[in-house]
Design an enzyme around this catalytic site. Structure first.
Site, mmCIF file in Angstrom:
data_model
loop_
_atom_site.group_PDB
_atom_site.id
_atom_site.type_symbol
_atom_site.label_atom_id
_atom_site.label_comp_id
_atom_site.label_asym_id
_atom_site.label_seq_id
_atom_site.Cartn_x
_atom_site.Cartn_y
_atom_site.Cartn_z
ATOM 1 N N ARG A 22 6.175 0.903 0.950
ATOM 2 C CA ARG A 22 5.540 0.679 2.256
ATOM 3 C C ARG A 22 6.191 1.506 3.363
ATOM 4 O O ARG A 22 5.487 2.158 4.137
ATOM 5 C CB ARG A 22 5.543 -0.813 2.585
ATOM 6 C CG ARG A 22 4.554 -1.616 1.754
ATOM 7 C CD ARG A 22 4.637 -3.100 2.058
ATOM 8 N NE ARG A 22 5.940 -3.655 1.713
ATOM 9 C CZ ARG A 22 6.353 -4.851 2.075
ATOM 10 N NH1 ARG A 22 5.578 -5.632 2.821
ATOM 11 N NH2 ARG A 22 7.534 -5.298 1.700
ATOM 12 N N ASN A 40 1.751 -5.413 1.150
ATOM 13 C CA ASN A 40 1.737 -5.896 -0.229
ATOM 14 C C ASN A 40 0.561 -6.851 -0.360
ATOM 15 O O ASN A 40 0.334 -7.695 0.509
ATOM 16 C CB ASN A 40 3.030 -6.639 -0.560
ATOM 17 C CG ASN A 40 4.171 -5.699 -0.870
ATOM 18 O OD1 ASN A 40 3.971 -4.528 -1.166
ATOM 19 N ND2 ASN A 40 5.388 -6.208 -0.787
#
Length: 763
Positions: A22, A40
């Site tokens: 990320r 996520n």
């Protein structure tokens, strides 16, 4: 149109969580002026991106084709979305979902940057034993549920201090969203105790522990996946004491060495082996000894290889900074029982094995043994699936929700969900009650993590396997599918390599119940995942002794000698075996004559046991396949000769007759040939016979693809020679690599077979 704005929702499946993906995406987006967000999502990463078509295209190529080092992308879905007019790019809070294609990141060895932190006196993590970041540290062993967020791990009880929390929030640090991140002010702590769990007061537990190791003491050290029992490998008395306490008389013990230079001092290391030793998974690698006689006298007796690993946690690195020698690093358990992984369990169950404990208060949710790997023909081959490689998960197009219970020895279980195939870590011998209980506990844990409930249960045909009994017990309200043991071996390799068509399957194994009620293990099949036909096999032998023959393999030697037609040679062999064993063979011979406590087998593994005992290499074994392992270890690889063999066709079934092999071996013994020569000739004979049989089957069935599987193929000399010879004759040849070739791979083979049976609507 140039400059046209577009918007897409991108879902990335695979090993994509807990690896810094990320923040990597965030940085790439800001560099390219991409707007939107990343999060996520269940076990995946989801991105909503907006920007010009050109920049979005560049962004997607970057994040998919050049992901972070630890990423393993299995699948990408891209859907066009309406433009929302985002003003920036953000990392959103994880989204909880029952999304398909879930993955779990394995535990990863400490990265170079974290090693610099623990060595830097100016660092806030100087000598801190639990230092980690997005590139390293515990994953699978601490996860309780998905998505991979701190609150879903055993780190949830440790509240981040302001400094760690700032790093966790700061996208510019490598600990941005590193879920186990911590420091000495807010994370787990080390404690040194005696073997009763009483704390030993000291300023530095690592330094004190290192001092104990140098003095020859035995330490129980809690690692990522469980406890290890540790002592100096150069202290012969300490090594002997470990063997005595663990009742592990001769089985090779794993070594941990400081660095690759130290490994090269004692072992021959190829380029591939060096890369595997030093990668971020840090398995135990089986390496050829540099010298047959070195300082490690009792570490791996009568075998040519050491199992070696490099440090993979800060604790290990800090211990070696105290100048400890190479150490024994063996599983923290009583032989036959599962690895201990809780402080309470270790103090209760293995306190008599150690002098001291180095423990910590970071809980392990899932115990994981070290992985064991080797290199065959420049390919990484996993023998024991554990830390760094577990759990195995891959998209294999499995259509049904199947739970496969696996085999009894070297057990694993597997399941399939939404096209994915998953396999647990190595769980040991289920005949041991503690291992069986851990097997069930681990299965329940995995079901919880993945939200899995099976529709179908698959298990072995053997009625007495604990895994079979478990499968029958839980399948009362579900469809159950029995899978023949060696078909499962073959199918496990086909699953790994995505093979669906008919093949020639060669399965060399130690045991496994066959369709005729006999014990198989020297089999040639024609078939696919759905069904196989047995077309050839090693000649059946009557073995006397039942389970005792698995340990007292001289009984297997007697059984094979009894089959020798030449009376003079037969008597010579039996008399020689009696003199070696210092026992009479009369009772065993009589029992064979009257078929008392006997079983018929086509197992190549049993033939290896028999030859090992006939040659006087091993008469009684103390660990699984010891006779076969030592038979391989003594062979002279420069010998090219082989023995006679016979392939017969009886009513359409090819029989590989070993009678000429036994007689030729006995003649060589009479003529004083070296054991190293006889072992090599025996191996070469099995290789030639296998290749000859395979060529005949290709001619008859017009199939050119060959599968090699089964525990006997742990023998590197055997599988490598067969593989190379078959390829030289134009065959396409496959063997298990990521899925163990031994019984640990059975469970995934059961998934593959059961799914095809269901696809054919046969249940």
């Amino acid at each position: 149109m140039i400059g046209e704005k577009v918007s897409y929702v991108v879902k990335i499946f695979g090993i994509v969580q807990g690896i810094g993906y990320r923040p990597y995406i965030y940085k790439r987006a800001n560099k390219l002026d991409i707007k939107g967000w990343v999060s996520n999502y269940g076990g995946t990463v989801i991105i909503n991106v907006e920007g010009t078509r050109e920049k979005v295209g560049t962004f997607l190529i970057d994040i998919i084709k050049k992901p972070p080092k630890l990423a393993d992308i299995e699948k990408v879905e891209v859907h066009k979305e309406q433009i929302n007019g985002y003003e920036s790019f953000n990392i959103k809070k994880s989204i909880y979902s029952n999304i398909k294609l879930k993955y779990i990141m394995p535990d990863i060895a400490t990265c170079d940057n974290c090693l610099k932190d623990i060595s830097n006196k100016k660092s806030g993590r100087y000598r801190y034993a639990f230092t980690n970041c997005t590139l390293c540290g515990p994953r699978y062993s601490i996860i309780k549920s998905l998505p991979y967020d701190r609150c879903n791990t055993t780190m949830d009880k440790f509240f981040m201090c302001p400094v760690c929390h700032e790093e966790y929030k700061n996208v510019e640090t490598r600990r941005f969203h590193a879920q186990p991140t911590c420091c000495e002010n807010c994370g787990p702590t080390l404690v040194l105790t005696d073997n009763k769990g009483r704390v030993i007061n000291c300023l530095d537990p690592i330094n004190k522990c290192a001092g104990f190791i140098k003095k020859g003491k035995i330490i129980g050290i809690k690692g990522i996946g469980g406890f290890h029992i540790v002592c100096s490998a150069l202290n012969t008395q300490a090594v002997k004491e470990i063997r005595k306490r663990k009742n592990r008389k001769e089985k090779p013990l794993a070594l941990m060495m400081k660095d690759i230079e130290q490994v090269k001092k004692y072992c021959k290391v190829s380029i591939n082996e060096e890369e595997i030793l030093m990668n971020n998974r840090r398995p135990i690698v089986l390496l050829n000894k540099k010298n047959e006689e070195d300082e490690f006298i009792d570490v791996a007796p009568r075998v040519k290889k050491y199992g070696v690993m490099l440090p993979y946690t800060p604790i290990h690195h800090l211990l070696f900074k105290e100048n400890i020698p190479p150490v024994i690093m063996t599983s923290g358990n009583i032989s036959g029982s599962p690895i201990e992984y809780s402080n309470e369990g270790a103090i209760k169950n293995i306190s008599k094995l150690v002098d001291f404990f180095l423990i910590n208060n970071r809980d392990i949710n899932t115990p994981v043994d070290d992985s064991v790997v080797k290199v065959i023909d420049e390919k990484l081959v996993i023998s024991r699936l554990g830390r760094g490689y577990s759990p195995y998960c891959a998209y294999k197009k499995i259509n049904h929700k199947i739970l496969a219970c696996g085999a009894e020895d070297k057990s694993t279980f597997s399941f399939s969900l939404d096209g994915m195939a998953y396999m647990s870590q190595y769980l040991g011998d289920l005949k041991e009650l503690k291992s069986y209980k851990e097997y069930i506990k681990c299965m329940d844990n995995m079901k919880n993590i993945f939200g899995f409930q099976p529709d179908f249960i698959a298990f072995d045909m053997h009625p007495n396997y604990m895994s079979t009994n478990y499968g029958k017990k839980i399948s009362k309200s579900k469809f159950k599918i029995q899978v023949q043991h060696h078909h499962a071996h073959m199918a496990s390799c086909m699953l790994e390599h995505n093979i669906w068509d008919k093949v020639i399957g060669i399965v060399y194994d130690g045991t496994g119940l066959g369709n005729d009620g006999n014990i198989w293990g020297g089999e040639f099949f024609i078939g696919d995942r759905h069904r196989v036909n047995r077309v050839a096999h090693l000649r059946n032998t009557k073995i006397q002794g039942g389970d005792s023959s698995q340990r007292d393999i001289w009984k297997i030697g007697v059984s094979y000698l009894k089959s020798v037609e030449n009376k003079e040679l037969r008597n010579f062999g039996l008399e020689r075996l009696e003199s070696i064993c210092k026992t009479t063979t009369d009772n065993t011979c009589t029992a064979l004559d009257y078929n008392l406590n006997c079983y018929n087998t086509s197992s190549l593994g049993r033939l290896y046991d028999g030859i090992s005992s006939i040659l006087g290499i091993k008469e009684n074994i103390t660990y699984d396949a010891q006779g076969a392992i030592e038979l391989e270890s003594v062979l002279n690889p420069y010998i090219k000769e082989s023995y006679n063999y016979l392939i017969e066709n009886k009513n359409g079934m090819y029989i590989l007759n070993y009678y000429p092999i036994i007689e030729d071996i006995l003649m060589d013994i009479k003529h004083g040939k070296k054991i190293s020569v006889i072992s090599a000739k025996f191996h070469n004979t099995i290789i030639n016979m296998t290749v000859d049989m395979t060529c005949q089957l290709r001619e008859e069935f017009k199939i050119n693809v060959v599968i090699l599987s089964g525990g006997v193929f742990e023998n590197i000399y055997l599988i490598k020679k067969i593989y190379i010879l078959l390829k030289s004759k134009g065959f396409k040849v496959y063997f298990n690599e990521k899925i163990p070739i031994n019984d640990s791979g059975i469970s995934l083979g059961q998934v593959a077979v059961a799914d095809e049976i269901l696809n054919k609507k046969e249940i």
